[in-house]
Design a protein around this motif. Structure first.
Motif, PDB file in Angstrom:
ATOM      1  N   ALA A  55      -2.630  67.780   3.049  1.00  0.00           N
ATOM      2  CA  ALA A  55      -2.628  66.957   4.268  1.00  0.00           C
ATOM      3  C   ALA A  55      -1.748  67.638   5.536  1.00  0.00           C
ATOM      4  N   ARG A  56      -0.506  68.200   5.243  1.00  0.00           N
ATOM      5  CA  ARG A  56       0.133  68.813   6.305  1.00  0.00           C
ATOM      6  C   ARG A  56      -0.283  70.353   6.512  1.00  0.00           C
ATOM      7  N   LEU A  57      -0.888  70.880   5.417  1.00  0.00           N
ATOM      8  CA  LEU A  57      -1.389  72.226   5.826  1.00  0.00           C
ATOM      9  C   LEU A  57      -2.790  71.974   6.869  1.00  0.00           C
ATOM     10  N   LYS A  58      -3.447  71.058   6.489  1.00  0.00           N
ATOM     11  CA  LYS A  58      -4.573  70.946   7.426  1.00  0.00           C
ATOM     12  C   LYS A  58      -4.325  70.583   8.666  1.00  0.00           C
ATOM     13  N   GLU A  59      -3.139  69.708   8.839  1.00  0.00           N
ATOM     14  CA  GLU A  59      -2.689  69.224  10.201  1.00  0.00           C
ATOM     15  C   GLU A  59      -2.281  70.717  10.831  1.00  0.00           C
ATOM     16  N   GLN A  60      -1.736  71.470  10.332  1.00  0.00           N
ATOM     17  CA  GLN A  60      -0.972  72.816  10.896  1.00  0.00           C
ATOM     18  C   GLN A  60      -1.975  73.808  10.930  1.00  0.00           C
ATOM     19  N   LYS A  61      -3.274  73.885  10.375  1.00  0.00           N
ATOM     20  CA  LYS A  61      -4.228  74.750  10.670  1.00  0.00           C
ATOM     21  C   LYS A  61      -4.299  75.665  11.692  1.00  0.00           C
ATOM     22  N   PRO A  62      -4.409  75.019  12.941  1.00  0.00           N
ATOM     23  CA  PRO A  62      -4.339  75.666  14.294  1.00  0.00           C
ATOM     24  C   PRO A  62      -2.875  76.526  14.598  1.00  0.00           C
ATOM     25  N   CYS A  63      -1.904  76.281  13.611  1.00  0.00           N
ATOM     26  CA  CYS A  63      -0.820  77.006  13.906  1.00  0.00           C
ATOM     27  C   CYS A  63      -0.424  78.247  12.864  1.00  0.00           C
ATOM     28  N   LEU A  64      -1.395  78.151  12.050  1.00  0.00           N
ATOM     29  CA  LEU A  64      -1.338  79.354  10.905  1.00  0.00           C
ATOM     30  C   LEU A  64      -1.265  80.637  11.657  1.00  0.00           C
ATOM     31  N   CYS A  65      -2.205  81.103  12.439  1.00  0.00           N
ATOM     32  CA  CYS A  65      -2.007  82.385  12.992  1.00  0.00           C
ATOM     33  C   CYS A  65      -0.513  82.766  13.631  1.00  0.00           C
ATOM     34  N   GLY A  66      -0.102  81.814  14.177  1.00  0.00           N
ATOM     35  CA  GLY A  66       1.282  81.693  14.745  1.00  0.00           C
ATOM     36  C   GLY A  66       2.143  82.004  13.644  1.00  0.00           C
ATOM     37  N   TYR A  67       2.119  81.457  12.688  1.00  0.00           N
ATOM     38  CA  TYR A  67       3.178  81.609  11.421  1.00  0.00           C
ATOM     39  C   TYR A  67       2.916  82.839  10.799  1.00  0.00           C
ATOM     40  N   MET A  68       1.701  83.492  10.737  1.00  0.00           N
ATOM     41  CA  MET A  68       1.376  84.661  10.108  1.00  0.00           C
ATOM     42  C   MET A  68       1.844  85.810  11.060  1.00  0.00           C
ATOM     43  N   ARG A  69       2.047  85.613  12.332  1.00  0.00           N
ATOM     44  CA  ARG A  69       2.261  86.718  13.165  1.00  0.00           C
ATOM     45  C   ARG A  69       3.881  86.850  13.097  1.00  0.00           C
ATOM     46  N   ASN A  70       4.604  85.840  12.936  1.00  0.00           N
ATOM     47  CA  ASN A  70       5.918  85.704  12.776  1.00  0.00           C
ATOM     48  C   ASN A  70       6.642  86.312  11.566  1.00  0.00           C
ATOM     49  N   PRO A  71       7.318  87.364  11.662  1.00  0.00           N
ATOM     50  CA  PRO A  71       7.753  88.037  10.634  1.00  0.00           C
ATOM     51  C   PRO A  71       8.520  87.432   9.362  1.00  0.00           C
ATOM     52  N   SER A  72       9.371  86.296   9.988  1.00  0.00           N
ATOM     53  CA  SER A  72      10.163  85.415   9.102  1.00  0.00           C
ATOM     54  C   SER A  72       9.426  84.535   8.370  1.00  0.00           C
TER      55      SER A  72
END
Length: 96
Positions: A55-72
């Motif tokens: 459920a949280r993963l689906k909520e955060q889907k619009p954010c995943l590209c930003g997370y992938m761009r963040n080296p940390s």
């Protein structure tokens, strides 16, 4: 002329109803990697993800590209286990 005016009124009424129905679904997501903490065990091990994780993963889907761009964060969201979690949750990994 009256028929044309009635048609425009109907179109505007339909547009207003659609706006009211779709507006809550278009709420902005607050991107917070901490929202994915229920997925930590599944991402770092081979355990299956929980329903809360999915459920949280689906909520955060619009954010995943930003997370992938963040080296940390990239090392967590771009792993084979992260792909397994997204597959288990039936969530396509976005192309960024």
């Amino acid at each position: 002329m009256v028929m044309m005016k009635a048609t425009w009124v109907s179109v505007f009424a339909l547009a207003a109803v659609l706006l009211l129905v779709l507006l809550p679904a278009a709420e902005a997501v607050t991107c917070s990697p901490m929202q994915l903490s229920p997925c930590a065990a599944a991402i770092t091990s081979s355990s299956p993800p929980s329903a809360l994780c999915c459920a949280r993963l689906k909520e955060q889907k619009p954010c995943l590209c930003g997370y992938m761009r963040n080296p940390s964060l990239r090392r967590f969201v771009s792993t084979p286990n992260a792909r397994k979690v997204s597959n288990h949750c039936r969530l396509a990994i976005p192309r960024c």
